[in-house]
Design a protein around this motif. Structure first.
Motif, mmCIF file in Angstrom:
data_model
loop_
_atom_site.group_PDB
_atom_site.id
_atom_site.type_symbol
_atom_site.label_atom_id
_atom_site.label_comp_id
_atom_site.label_asym_id
_atom_site.label_seq_id
_atom_site.Cartn_x
_atom_site.Cartn_y
_atom_site.Cartn_z
ATOM 1 N N ALA A 180 101.863 25.061 12.459
ATOM 2 C CA ALA A 180 102.039 26.478 12.120
ATOM 3 C C ALA A 180 102.669 27.233 13.283
ATOM 4 N N LYS A 181 102.198 26.971 14.486
ATOM 5 C CA LYS A 181 102.722 27.669 15.660
ATOM 6 C C LYS A 181 104.216 27.386 15.835
ATOM 7 N N LYS A 182 104.621 26.144 15.607
ATOM 8 C CA LYS A 182 106.033 25.791 15.737
ATOM 9 C C LYS A 182 106.897 26.525 14.718
ATOM 10 N N LYS A 183 106.305 26.860 13.578
ATOM 11 C CA LYS A 183 107.040 27.571 12.530
ATOM 12 C C LYS A 183 106.772 29.074 12.594
ATOM 13 N N ASN A 184 106.140 29.509 13.673
ATOM 14 C CA ASN A 184 105.889 30.932 13.903
ATOM 15 C C ASN A 184 105.012 31.554 12.815
ATOM 16 N N ILE A 185 104.003 30.795 12.401
ATOM 17 C CA ILE A 185 103.033 31.253 11.403
ATOM 18 C C ILE A 185 101.703 31.520 12.105
ATOM 19 N N GLY A 186 101.122 32.673 11.836
ATOM 20 C CA GLY A 186 99.868 33.040 12.470
ATOM 21 C C GLY A 186 98.707 32.184 11.988
ATOM 22 N N VAL A 187 97.781 31.914 12.891
ATOM 23 C CA VAL A 187 96.617 31.075 12.581
ATOM 24 C C VAL A 187 95.347 31.902 12.746
ATOM 25 N N ILE A 188 94.651 32.109 11.635
ATOM 26 C CA ILE A 188 93.396 32.857 11.616
ATOM 27 C C ILE A 188 92.255 31.864 11.450
ATOM 28 N N ILE A 189 91.279 31.937 12.316
ATOM 29 C CA ILE A 189 90.183 30.971 12.306
ATOM 30 C C ILE A 189 88.932 31.566 11.680
ATOM 31 N N MET A 190 88.484 30.929 10.586
ATOM 32 C CA MET A 190 87.198 31.275 9.998
ATOM 33 C C MET A 190 86.169 30.199 10.353
ATOM 34 N N LYS A 191 84.907 30.489 10.092
ATOM 35 C CA LYS A 191 83.785 29.585 10.367
ATOM 36 C C LYS A 191 83.752 29.127 11.836
ATOM 37 N N PRO A 192 83.925 30.033 12.806
ATOM 38 C CA PRO A 192 83.924 29.604 14.207
ATOM 39 C C PRO A 192 82.577 29.075 14.688
ATOM 40 N N LEU A 193 81.503 29.477 14.009
ATOM 41 C CA LEU A 193 80.170 28.977 14.345
ATOM 42 C C LEU A 193 79.676 28.006 13.287
ATOM 43 N N ALA A 194 80.617 27.443 12.523
ATOM 44 C CA ALA A 194 80.279 26.501 11.447
ATOM 45 C C ALA A 194 79.257 27.106 10.501
ATOM 46 N N GLY A 195 79.489 28.367 10.131
ATOM 47 C CA GLY A 195 78.585 29.040 9.215
ATOM 48 C C GLY A 195 77.222 29.327 9.804
ATOM 49 N N GLY A 196 77.153 29.434 11.126
ATOM 50 C CA GLY A 196 75.881 29.719 11.789
ATOM 51 C C GLY A 196 75.154 28.480 12.253
ATOM 52 N N ALA A 197 75.705 27.299 11.941
ATOM 53 C CA ALA A 197 75.046 26.058 12.354
ATOM 54 C C ALA A 197 75.110 25.862 13.864
ATOM 55 N N ILE A 198 76.192 26.349 14.492
ATOM 56 C CA ILE A 198 76.295 26.301 15.949
ATOM 57 C C ILE A 198 75.573 27.512 16.519
ATOM 58 N N ARG A 199 74.626 27.284 17.380
ATOM 59 C CA ARG A 199 73.754 28.361 17.831
ATOM 60 C C ARG A 199 74.331 29.157 19.004
ATOM 61 N N ASN A 200 75.130 28.507 19.841
ATOM 62 C CA ASN A 200 75.667 29.201 21.004
ATOM 63 C C ASN A 200 77.034 29.791 20.665
ATOM 64 N N GLY A 201 77.002 31.022 20.151
ATOM 65 C CA GLY A 201 78.216 31.642 19.652
ATOM 66 C C GLY A 201 79.255 31.897 20.719
ATOM 67 N N GLU A 202 78.830 32.314 21.891
ATOM 68 C CA GLU A 202 79.798 32.646 22.939
ATOM 69 C C GLU A 202 80.613 31.424 23.339
ATOM 70 N N GLN A 203 79.948 30.298 23.567
ATOM 71 C CA GLN A 203 80.667 29.087 23.956
ATOM 72 C C GLN A 203 81.528 28.569 22.793
ATOM 73 N N ALA A 204 81.028 28.722 21.574
ATOM 74 C CA ALA A 204 81.786 28.270 20.403
ATOM 75 C C ALA A 204 83.106 29.014 20.292
ATOM 76 N N ILE A 205 83.088 30.317 20.532
ATOM 77 C CA ILE A 205 84.319 31.108 20.441
ATOM 78 C C ILE A 205 85.240 30.810 21.625
ATOM 79 N N ARG A 206 84.677 30.607 22.804
ATOM 80 C CA ARG A 206 85.521 30.236 23.959
ATOM 81 C C ARG A 206 86.272 28.936 23.685
ATOM 82 N N PHE A 207 85.570 27.986 23.059
ATOM 83 C CA PHE A 207 86.204 26.710 22.709
ATOM 84 C C PHE A 207 87.436 26.944 21.839
ATOM 85 N N ILE A 208 87.319 27.806 20.848
ATOM 86 C CA ILE A 208 88.424 28.074 19.922
ATOM 87 C C ILE A 208 89.575 28.775 20.628
#
Length: 337
Positions: A180-208
């Protein structure tokens, strides 16, 4: 707050935005407070959907007070037909109390059959293209949980953005984001905490955010406290430490692939079981050693996992194709009441 350009659009978006699924659970006053704090923290991107019950209405009320012009506003609809989409956009405009929507997306296009239909003469894409020509919407996007669908969407050249789940557990989208990036298409990320399954939200978002192919991540938010917490990785730009990575990898390993992301698409259950909450409460029992807490919560649920009639309607709607019936049986096996 860091900002990135959303693909080939002219939108400079905050790297952390406001995900609108859970805001449907709050009242108007809280919604206004959330949107005001999002602005204070440097967030300028809001994503919601027609399918999130009253999310659009609450966000619209908040934007009236805080200022519509201060945000890049995205919403989406699961309607697939031309006529249906024209009506959906009209409803979104009314709900959001705005004369234009910056990004309107085809929501959760699950199969290639669905994709081919929305791209056809009678499909929803034609309606969005006409509305874009009229200046009612700014850009057109698409969301899906399927790599094949978004591969086809990228190749079509019709979409300014894609939206896909991505987190430390679910990394199958990484090649997709690069394409997508090569074709200049924006990438929107949903489920960054896997629907709440990942407990450490700050580190999860930093990873992304370490992935430069990502434009914006949209954690679901239903409190002012969550706004502040989720905004932090986009403000201070601290890299993950080796210890952070080890914790995330350990948590990802413990989750595996067969777990509920709390998207809610399985609802409504034909007999009223709150399927996501059954899985959430059981995770506290099985993963976090909070058996007494989980047991007390289960006693308050009626009906619950053991009452499942195995009709299979929920499994047809699950975008992750989870074996929900068997998973509910597993939940019920942990309790003796």
């Amino acid at each position: 707050m860091q900002k990135r350009i959303l693909g080939g659009t002219n939108y400079e978006v905050s790297v952390v935005g406001l995900g609108g699924i859970p805001i449907q659970r709050v009242d108007k006053s809280t919604a206004v407070d959330i949107i005001r704090e999002a602005l204070n923290q440097g967030m300028n991107f809001i994503d919601t959907a027609r399918g999130y019950t009253i999310s659009e209405e609450l966000i619209g009320q908040g934007l009236q007070i805080v200022g519509r012009e201060k945000f890049i506003l995205a919403t989406k609809s699961m309607v697939r037909t031309y006529e249906g989409m024209l009506e959906e956009v009209k409803t979104s405009l009314q709900n959001l109390k705005t004369e234009y929507i910056d990004l309107y997306q085809l929501h959760n296009v699950r199969t290639m059959e669905d994709f081919k239909f929305v791209m056809s003469e009678e499909g929803a894409l034609r309606a969005l293209k006409e509305l874009k020509e009229q200046g009612i919407i700014g850009e057109i996007g698409i969301s899906s949980h399927g790599v094949e669908v978004l591969e086809a969407a990228i190749d079509s050249g019709e979409f300014a953005t894609i939206q896909f789940p991505y987190n430390a557990v679910e990394r199958q989208g990484e090649p997709l984001f690069e394409k997508a990036k090569k074709k200049n298409i924006g990438v929107i990320i949903m489920k960054p905490l896997a629907g709440g399954a990942i407990r450490n939200g700050e580190q999860a978002i930093r990873f992304i955010l370490e992935n430069s192919n990502v434009s914006v991540v949209i954690p679901g938010i239903d409190s002012v406290e969550q706004v502040v917490e989720n905004a932090k990785p986009g403000i201070d730009e601290l890299p993950l430490t080796s210890e952070d990575r080890e914790k995330l990898e350990a948590e990802a390993t413990s989750l595996g692939t067969q777990f509920c992301r709390r998207c809610g698409y399985c609802a409504p259950c034909t007999i009223g079981i709150d399927i996501p909450n059954n899985f959430i409460f059981d995770s506290y029992y099985t993963r976090y050693n909070l058996q007494e807490w989980a047991t007390n919560r289960f006693k308050s649920l009626s009906p619950w996992a053991k009452d499942c009639t195995e009709c299979g309607e929920c499994e047809k709607r699950c975008p992750y194709d989870l074996p929900i019936i068997n998973m509910l049986k597993e939940v019920a096996s942990h309790y003796d009441f």
